[in-house]
Design a protein around this motif. Structure first.
Motif: not given
Length: 363
Positions: A1-10, A45-51, A72-76, A79-81
């Motif tokens: 999983m990619a790390e959370t980006v700190q305050a930045a310009t993207l 965290e990612t996953g919205g209401q599911c998580a 488990a759905l969120v984890a999959a 993994q997919q991205i």
């Protein structure tokens, strides 16, 4: 999983607001089309209401999964991205949207600045929180976990006396789900009629029969909590006529729905209906060109509020965004089996070939 980006310009091709299942899959579909994305979510965290609400609750209508727990759905999906190394800004709320199709600027409440050519709103129902019962001293019981509004770990209720309050799907689903874990379950509702699928109502009737693991207490409402130092000992309930009853309990699970708020998104001038964003059914584009909406927040004739529909909408939005990012490149639709595995050097959607990966903007 990619790390959370700190305050930045993207800078990214697509800014995805909302990192629930629909947002995560939209990031995958964009990646397969060589569209770099960044995920922004108000949760930590990612996953919205599911998580956040029911990670251990089984979901039965995900294709190819007869049953899969929400976590488990969120984890999959994560993994997919993973091959696309999608950065994410978590614990951030989008406060500002400026610009137009092909050149948007977004700002968060943490001072982040995101420049994107298109925007996908996958915010579900928006920022959410529980509807709390108006009971004296409630906060003290919330702090100790005696009163809860979500089930994060079913094992936390092993051998416990539970009072579950509510008459909808969540109350009934969790009463049935926890019946073999808890010592005893009492289900409280203000009337004898419950709101749930017929199959679940039939299961509830069987489980609440003589000697069953679930006791129905109707028509009663929550009246007071009793305990010491935030440790719950009993829940007092009452009828409208004033009849009262105390029920011994270790935990109260209150399921009275969620209060939701789209926040600043509702001020962006997008055409809406009943707190949902109206979109074109074929592209999921909103009334603001270049801004798309998918998942529960989006509405159109025939819309179904299913996770799988959000997945489909993510794919449609990604394909509609492609000509915005690559106006001089024709999109030749291919099946993923033809494209190759994400992350492989020869796959069109791989990092090796992606020409628009999200990156920090130059100072």
């Amino acid at each position: 999983m990619a790390e959370t980006v700190q305050a930045a310009t993207l800078r990214a091709d697509v800014a995805i607001i909302g990192a629930g299942p629909a947002g995560l899959f939209a990031a995958f579909e964009c990646g397969m089309l060589r569209l770099g994305t960044v995920l922004i979510d108000a949760l930590d965290e990612t996953g919205g209401q599911c998580a956040a609400l029911y990670p251990e609750k089984p979901i039965y209508d995900i294709p190819a999964h007869p049953a899969i727990e929400a976590g488990a759905l969120v984890a999959a999906l994560e993994q997919q991205i993973a091959p696309f190394a999608v950065p994410r800004l978590l614990g951030r709320r989008i406060e500002r949207l400026q610009g137009s199709r092909g050149a948007f600027s977004l700002g968060t409440d943490h001072g982040d600045s995101i420049h994107a050519r298109a925007v996908i709103i996958a915010a579900g129902a928006g920022a959410f929180g529980p509807n709390r019962p108006p009971l004296p001293g409630l906060a003290a019981y919330e702090q100790t976990g005696s009163v809860q509004y979500y089930v994060r770990r079913k094992e936390a209720f092993h051998g416990k006396r539970l009072v579950i309050a509510g008459g909808g799907d969540s109350a009934i689903d969790w009463a049935l789900e926890l019946r073999e874990i808890a010592l005893h379950i009492t289900l409280i509702h203000r009337r004898a009629k419950f709101r749930a699928a017929p199959e679940r109502l039939a299961q509830l009737e069987a489980a609440s029969g003589p000697g069953g693991p679930i006791e129905l207490v109707v028509p009663y409402q929550l009246h007071a909590l009793h305990g010491d130092g935030g440790t719950l000992a009993s829940v007092e309930v009452a009828t409208l006529e004033g009849d009262r009853r105390r029920i011994e309990a270790d935990h109260l699970l209150a399921f009275f729905g969620l209060s939701t708020d789209l926040g600043p998104v509702s001020q962006w001038g997008l055409q809406s209906a009943l707190h949902h964003i109206q979109v074109a059914p074929s592209t999921c584009e909103t009334s603001l060109p270049g801004v798309f909406a998918i998942g529960d927040v989006a509405t159109y004739p025939g819309k179904l509020k299913l996770i799988l529909q959000g997945f489909s909408e993510g794919a449609m939005a990604a394909h509609a965004i492609h000509p915005i990012v690559h106006p001089h490149t024709a999109l030749h639709f291919e099946y993923s089996t033809s494209k190759g595995a994400p992350g492989s050097r020869d796959a069109p959607g791989s990092l090796a070939g992606a020409g628009h990966a999200p990156r920090p903007a130059a100072a």
